[in-house]
Design a protein around this motif. Structure first.
Motif, PDB file in Angstrom:
ATOM      1  N   THR A  62       0.831  -1.200   0.000  1.00  0.00           N
ATOM      2  CA  THR A  62       0.000   0.000   0.000  1.00  0.00           C
ATOM      3  C   THR A  62       0.867   1.252   0.000  1.00  0.00           C
ATOM      4  OG1 THR A  62      -0.120  -0.122   2.410  1.00  0.00           O
ATOM      5  CG2 THR A  62      -1.939  -1.077   1.172  1.00  0.00           C
ATOM      6  N   PRO A  63       1.184   1.763  -1.169  1.00  0.00           N
ATOM      7  CA  PRO A  63       1.914   3.030  -1.192  1.00  0.00           C
ATOM      8  C   PRO A  63       1.021   4.133  -0.664  1.00  0.00           C
ATOM      9  CG  PRO A  63       1.108   2.518  -3.370  1.00  0.00           C
ATOM     10  CD  PRO A  63       0.790   1.336  -2.508  1.00  0.00           C
ATOM     11  N   GLY A  64       1.606   5.153  -0.157  1.00  0.00           N
ATOM     12  CA  GLY A  64       0.808   6.253   0.360  1.00  0.00           C
ATOM     13  C   GLY A  64       1.710   7.273   1.022  1.00  0.00           C
ATOM     14  N   TYR A 577     -17.233   7.524  -9.824  1.00  0.00           N
ATOM     15  CA  TYR A 577     -16.172   6.600  -9.457  1.00  0.00           C
ATOM     16  C   TYR A 577     -15.991   6.645  -7.956  1.00  0.00           C
ATOM     17  CZ  TYR A 577     -12.706  10.003  -7.994  1.00  0.00           C
ATOM     18  OH  TYR A 577     -12.026  10.965  -7.294  1.00  0.00           O
ATOM     19  N   GLN A 578     -15.322   5.623  -7.444  1.00  0.00           N
ATOM     20  CA  GLN A 578     -14.950   5.604  -6.039  1.00  0.00           C
ATOM     21  C   GLN A 578     -13.656   4.813  -5.912  1.00  0.00           C
ATOM     22  OE1 GLN A 578     -14.580   6.849  -3.034  1.00  0.00           O
ATOM     23  NE2 GLN A 578     -16.779   6.856  -2.675  1.00  0.00           N
ATOM     24  N   ARG A 579     -12.706   5.351  -5.181  1.00  0.00           N
ATOM     25  CA  ARG A 579     -11.466   4.619  -4.929  1.00  0.00           C
ATOM     26  C   ARG A 579     -11.740   3.563  -3.871  1.00  0.00           C
ATOM     27  NH1 ARG A 579      -6.029   6.050  -4.195  1.00  0.00           N
ATOM     28  NH2 ARG A 579      -6.197   7.536  -5.885  1.00  0.00           N
ATOM     29  N   VAL A 580     -11.432   2.312  -4.177  1.00  0.00           N
ATOM     30  CA  VAL A 580     -11.658   1.247  -3.205  1.00  0.00           C
ATOM     31  C   VAL A 580     -10.393   0.453  -2.928  1.00  0.00           C
ATOM     32  CG1 VAL A 580     -14.094   1.024  -3.765  1.00  0.00           C
ATOM     33  CG2 VAL A 580     -12.433  -0.344  -5.015  1.00  0.00           C
ATOM     34  N   GLY A 581      -9.309   0.762  -3.638  1.00  0.00           N
ATOM     35  CA  GLY A 581      -8.064   0.049  -3.422  1.00  0.00           C
ATOM     36  C   GLY A 581      -6.932   0.784  -4.091  1.00  0.00           C
ATOM     37  N   SER A 582      -5.890   0.064  -4.439  1.00  0.00           N
ATOM     38  CA  SER A 582      -4.764   0.631  -5.173  1.00  0.00           C
ATOM     39  C   SER A 582      -4.224  -0.434  -6.092  1.00  0.00           C
ATOM     40  CB  SER A 582      -3.669   1.110  -4.206  1.00  0.00           C
ATOM     41  OG  SER A 582      -2.950  -0.006  -3.705  1.00  0.00           O
ATOM     42  N   GLU A 583      -3.220  -0.057  -6.893  1.00  0.00           N
ATOM     43  CA  GLU A 583      -2.681  -1.048  -7.817  1.00  0.00           C
ATOM     44  C   GLU A 583      -1.935  -2.136  -7.081  1.00  0.00           C
ATOM     45  OE1 GLU A 583       0.927   1.561  -7.444  1.00  0.00           O
ATOM     46  OE2 GLU A 583      -1.199   1.612  -7.066  1.00  0.00           O
ATOM     47  N   VAL A 599     -21.932  -4.143  -3.275  1.00  0.00           N
ATOM     48  CA  VAL A 599     -21.053  -4.747  -2.284  1.00  0.00           C
ATOM     49  C   VAL A 599     -19.758  -5.149  -2.974  1.00  0.00           C
ATOM     50  CG1 VAL A 599     -20.780  -6.590  -0.582  1.00  0.00           C
ATOM     51  CG2 VAL A 599     -23.041  -5.587  -1.006  1.00  0.00           C
ATOM     52  N   ILE A 600     -18.641  -4.698  -2.409  1.00  0.00           N
ATOM     53  CA  ILE A 600     -17.345  -5.000  -3.008  1.00  0.00           C
ATOM     54  C   ILE A 600     -16.315  -5.235  -1.917  1.00  0.00           C
ATOM     55  CG2 ILE A 600     -17.770  -3.730  -5.141  1.00  0.00           C
ATOM     56  CD1 ILE A 600     -15.488  -2.087  -2.715  1.00  0.00           C
ATOM     57  N   GLN A 601     -15.176  -5.755  -2.342  1.00  0.00           N
ATOM     58  CA  GLN A 601     -14.016  -5.845  -1.474  1.00  0.00           C
ATOM     59  C   GLN A 601     -13.373  -4.469  -1.394  1.00  0.00           C
ATOM     60  OE1 GLN A 601     -10.840  -7.842  -3.368  1.00  0.00           O
ATOM     61  NE2 GLN A 601      -9.311  -7.017  -1.976  1.00  0.00           N
ATOM     62  N   ARG A 602     -13.073  -4.002  -0.193  1.00  0.00           N
ATOM     63  CA  ARG A 602     -12.297  -2.778  -0.008  1.00  0.00           C
ATOM     64  C   ARG A 602     -11.118  -3.125   0.886  1.00  0.00           C
ATOM     65  NH1 ARG A 602     -11.826   1.681   3.466  1.00  0.00           N
ATOM     66  NH2 ARG A 602     -11.254   3.576   2.360  1.00  0.00           N
ATOM     67  N   PHE A 603      -9.943  -3.236   0.276  1.00  0.00           N
ATOM     68  CA  PHE A 603      -8.779  -3.790   0.953  1.00  0.00           C
ATOM     69  C   PHE A 603      -9.142  -5.187   1.444  1.00  0.00           C
ATOM     70  CE2 PHE A 603      -8.321   0.827   1.078  1.00  0.00           C
ATOM     71  CZ  PHE A 603      -7.136   0.943   0.365  1.00  0.00           C
ATOM     72  N   LEU A 625     -12.249 -10.957   4.185  1.00  0.00           N
ATOM     73  CA  LEU A 625     -12.606 -11.900   3.135  1.00  0.00           C
ATOM     74  C   LEU A 625     -11.497 -12.905   2.888  1.00  0.00           C
ATOM     75  CD1 LEU A 625     -10.909 -10.912   0.376  1.00  0.00           C
ATOM     76  CD2 LEU A 625     -12.598  -9.090   0.513  1.00  0.00           C
ATOM     77  N   ASN A 626     -11.913 -14.073   2.373  1.00  0.00           N
ATOM     78  CA  ASN A 626     -10.970 -15.076   1.899  1.00  0.00           C
ATOM     79  C   ASN A 626     -10.679 -14.823   0.430  1.00  0.00           C
ATOM     80  OD1 ASN A 626     -11.242 -16.145   4.400  1.00  0.00           O
ATOM     81  ND2 ASN A 626     -12.197 -18.052   3.784  1.00  0.00           N
TER      82      ASN A 626
END
Length: 868
Positions: A62-64, A577-583, A599-603, A625-626
């Motif tokens: 996770t860059p940041g 759009y919505q940011r839900v993760g990174s590359e 419903v989605i995976q967020r990290f 989540l698995n």
């Protein structure tokens, strides 16, 4: 062709102004009004925060950056330094952490957005010194240095004007398995010249309480919290194409005796627009290989195609066509040497048809109510479509190819290239377009995919080298050229590298969502978001599942850069759009779209977003989540939506889909004589679900353990109510039940299971009685990430998703559960070659008697209805 262009997102219109202040690389600035005050900044980046302010850590993958502001510095004669202690944790020595330090300077008073702390004229990059725990200087005056040990970082500030500086950022590029804790941070300065430095602000992250807040602040200073953030997106370029010219489906067959094996006997499918048909190049996807043109009764054209990854061969077509008859003519394939113009050529015959669109629609009419609008099928039945009483094929010969999609830039799946995708030999295979499956709704096939782009990627501009970890793009180009020297006719010069090779190592990718007519394969619209994707090209990247979902007239798709996109399903208009993760975040779960929530995976968490606006409605941080699991959705008689997810490897949690609240948990029952029941772990890191919901029955694959060892495997059924789960029946088997595929229900009445060493087994869904077992000696069973789908009385097995060439096998199931193989030993004319591998599952929608397969060269439709 009609094209609509949007130069910015339709929400968060001021993000570009903030982006110009916080990005490490310059981006185009769009006018959108003043940025928000500081106390609203966190909500601005809500979808992109990395790590936790309480932990003050940059996590792996996770860059940041961390930022803080200091007001009142003009009271000090000069600044002295920033000093902070770091503690690293890494499990792979080859992956490091890069640090960059920046300061932001406010704009002049006549700025159009004066009065806002986050309106900046420019940024100044600071150097830093890095010492290990023993005080040894490891880096001096560095602008970006790997941090690979515990130590202390000092950033001189003496050259800055205390009157100008307000905001400080410490930017990190996290390693693949590494991470970093910041233990404490202190800024010092001088009230008067010659005076000893004193503390302006100190953050101590080892103390209790809200550790991101300052522990010590000088009375003339106002300090913000020390907070983590991801890099905000700049304004992207979004375009939507809606072709309007007349469309003619095309089918061509080539027979060229004596030609190289790739060209002796092959077919080409697609569609003509305005009398022109682009042709794919077989390997690259960022550019077409050429085109065919119709002029009166003539079909002619020229295009290049790759043969086993060598330099492209040139294909020339010259044929005639009449409405009443087929295409007939000649085709020539030339081994075209791009340097000296020599090479062999071979000539053969071409036949085929051009069909009026209306004729194909009549022959291939699809019920507009038919649906496979999400990865796990229309009604959570383990990829089993709803029943319509359609008569299905009995033999392989009855299967008919309906169309190949007009779109030619859909690469094969992410699992297509091997782990050495940055080697010249491996890069000459068809480029991958991401790990996603087609879905179908309202008579349209929808697909998310990515296309490699030479644009500068909007995150960290890095590529991976197969020998030395992270390095620059130019270095990889040189290495690839050296590897290719002497192969075929390639001379080994970097400037001569073909696009088919270069697009494997470009850092950026365009996110694309396309809508195709399910009856003809023609493109209805295609929306492209440029450069926001991350170009992944080998099967060791993952696990990933970027399959889109369609609900109530909207399409939702997660791109390869961790962006959730929303589009109008009818027109392709970009909505939000919505940011839900990174590359660096593995997008492991496909999108699940319900009427009131997406419903989605967020990290590593489950999160719900508003379908209309993209606003985050909830996030459940208690349940992680698995790999590749997809929530099972159940709607009660009262119309309330529930989600069933893994709470851990032995427990199922029931969530309220409206707010993410955990309503109950259900521990899998342990049979007598055993100590533990668990879900089977994935054999190759692929695990699309293991839970199936049909009506009010939930099915799971299970394993039963004694002293930590697995003794038996099982298929279990549970009744579902709003109060939770209760056992219905269970069967145990000695053979391993692989964790790749979810349980499947065929005919709506029989569950299907396949333990290792055995064939397919049908189980009565109501009673739990075993009804039949197929011959386990044939190869038509799921293994190595094999997946199962079902439609009407057909079971469709993708037998091996690990090795690229994925065969499909069909079985028919009678009303009494008896199994009849259609092709027990022969391969079907349909395959999913190159579209899935390891932890990159790809499902093929089976709808209204048709199957829509993502093949190496795009989407193809086949008719599985019994011919009249």
């Amino acid at each position: 062709m009609k094209t609509t262009s949007l130069t910015g997102f339709q929400r968060f219109s001021t993000s570009a102004l903030l982006g110009s202040a916080f990005l490490l690389w310059p981006v185009a600035v769009a006018v959108g009004g003043p940025p928000p005050p500081f106390n609203e900044l966190e909500s601005y980046f809500d979808g992109s925060q990395q790590g936790s302010a309480d932990e003050a850590a940059v996590r792996r993958n996770t860059p940041g950056y961390y930022h803080f502001t200091l007001e009142g510095l003009s009271a000090f004669a000069e600044l002295d330094k920033i000093r902070f202690a770091v503690e690293t944790y890494e499990s792979h020595a080859a992956r490091k952490l890069d640090l960059e330090v920046w300061t932001s300077i406010p704009g002049p008073e006549d700025d159009a957005v004066q009065g806002y702390d986050f309106s900046f004229r420019e940024e100044e990059r600071l150097t830093f010194n890095y010492y290990d725990e023993d005080g040894e200087l490891l880096a001096e005056n560095s602008e970006g240095e790997n941090i690979h040990a515990d130590g202390v970082v000092e950033i001189p500030l003496a050259g800055l004007s205390a009157e100008d500086v307000r905001t400080f950022r410490l930017a990190f590029d996290a390693g693949f398995r590494g991470g970093i804790n910041i233990l404490h941070l202190e800024v010092t300065g001088k009230l008067a010249s010659g005076q000893d430095p004193i503390t302006l602000v100190r953050y101590d992250f080892s103390t209790a309480g809200e550790r991101h807040l300052p522990n010590e602040v000088h009375d003339r200073i106002e300090a913000s919290g020390f907070t983590p953030q991801g890099y905000p997106l700049p304004e992207p370029i979004v375009s939507t194409e809606r072709p309007e010219e007349d469309y003619f489906p095309v089918e061509l067959h080539f027979v060229i005796p004596g030609a190289p094996s790739s060209f002796r006997n092959w077919s080409l499918y697609g569609g003509m627009r305005g009398m022109r048909m682009p042709v794919d190049q077989w390997v690259r996807v960022s550019e077409p290989g050429g085109e065919l043109i119709r002029e009166g009764n003539e079909i002619k054209g020229r295009f290049e195609r790759q043969h086993r990854g060598e330099q492209p061969y040139e294909v020339t077509v010259s044929a005639t066509y009449t409405r009443e008859g087929p295409i007939t003519g000649t085709v020539t394939v030339k081994d075209n040497n791009p340097w000296d113009g020599t090479g062999e050529s071979w000539t053969g015959k071409v036949t085929g048809t051009i069909s009026p669109e209306a004729d194909m629609r009549k022959a291939n009419a699809i019920d507009p109510e038919a649906s496979w609008s999400r990865f796990i099928g229309p009604v959570n039945t383990g990829n089993a479509a709803s029943l319509k009483g359609i008569q299905t094929v009995d033999t392989v010969d009855e299967i008919r190819h309906q169309w190949g999609a007009e779109a030619i830039d859909i690469g094969q799946g992410i699992g297509s290239l091997n782990r050495f995708a940055f080697r010249y030999t491996s890069a000459r295979k068809r480029s991958g377009g991401g790990s996603a499956s087609p879905v179908l709704a309202d008579g349209k096939v929808f697909m998310y995919y990515s296309v490699p782009s030479p644009r500068v990627y909007n995150y960290v501009f890095r590529a991976r080298d197969f020998t030395s970890g992270h390095t620059h793009f130019e270095r990889i180009v040189e290495a690839m050229a050296e590897q290719g020297q002497g192969r075929g006719k390639f001379k080994g010069e970097p400037e001569d590298l073909p696009t088919a090779v270069l697009e494997k190592i470009w850092e950026a990718a365009d996110d694309v969502v396309i809508a195709m007519d399910a009856e003809t394969g023609k493109t209805l619209w295609r929306t492209r978001i440029e450069g926001v994707g991350y170009n992944r090209q080998h099967h060791k990247e993952g696990p990933y599942n970027q399959t889109a979902a369609v609900k109530d007239g909207r399409v939702f798709a997660i791109g390869s850069g961790g962006i959730l996109h929303a589009m109008d399903a009818e027109t392709g208009e970009y909505l939000w759009y919505q940011r839900v993760g990174s590359e660096h975040t593995h997008q492991r779960s496909a999108v699940l779209a319900l009427p009131e929530v997406v419903v989605i995976q967020r990290f590593d968490n489950w999160a719900g977003f508003d379908p209309a606006t993209g606003e985050k409605l909830w996030e459940n941080t208690d349940i992680h989540l698995n790999d590749l699991s997809v929530p099972a959705h159940w709607r009660s008689e009262q119309g309330q939506d529930y989600l069933f997810v893994f709470a851990d490897m032995s427990t199922i949690a029931m969530l309220d889909a409206s707010d993410g609240t955990k309503l109950s948990t259900f521990a899998l029952p342990v049979p007598d004589g055993y100590e533990e029941t668990r879900f089977p772990p994935p054999s190759r890191n692929g695990n699309p679900g293991n839970m199936t919901l049909i009506g009010d029955v939930l099915l799971t694959h299970e394993q039963y353990r004694i002293d930590g060892d697995v003794e038996l495997y099982g298929l279990a059924a549970y009744d579902v109510t709003s109060a939770g789960l209760s056992p219905r029946w269970r069967h145990t088997f000695e053979g391993r039940i692989r964790g790749e595929h979810s349980p499947v229900v065929v005919r709506g009445t029989h569950a299907v299971v396949c333990p290792d060493g055995r064939g397919l087994i049908t189980v009565d869904l109501a009673t739990g009685d075993i009804k039949d077992e197929s011959d386990g000696t044939v190869d038509g069973v799921p293994h190595n990430n094999g997946l199962i789908m079902a439609m009407e009385d057909l079971i469709i097995v993708q037998d091996d998703m690990t090795h690229g060439n994925i065969r499909l096998y069909l079985y028919k199931v009678n009303a009494d559960g008896k199994i009849h193989p259609i092709n027990p030993t022969e391969e079907l004319p349909l395959t999913t070659a190159g579209t899935g591998s390891y932890h990159h599952p790809v499902m093929q929608p089976v709808v209204d008697g048709r199957i829509f397969i993502r093949q190496r060269d795009g989407i193809h439709a086949y008719d599985l209805r019994k011919p009249e």
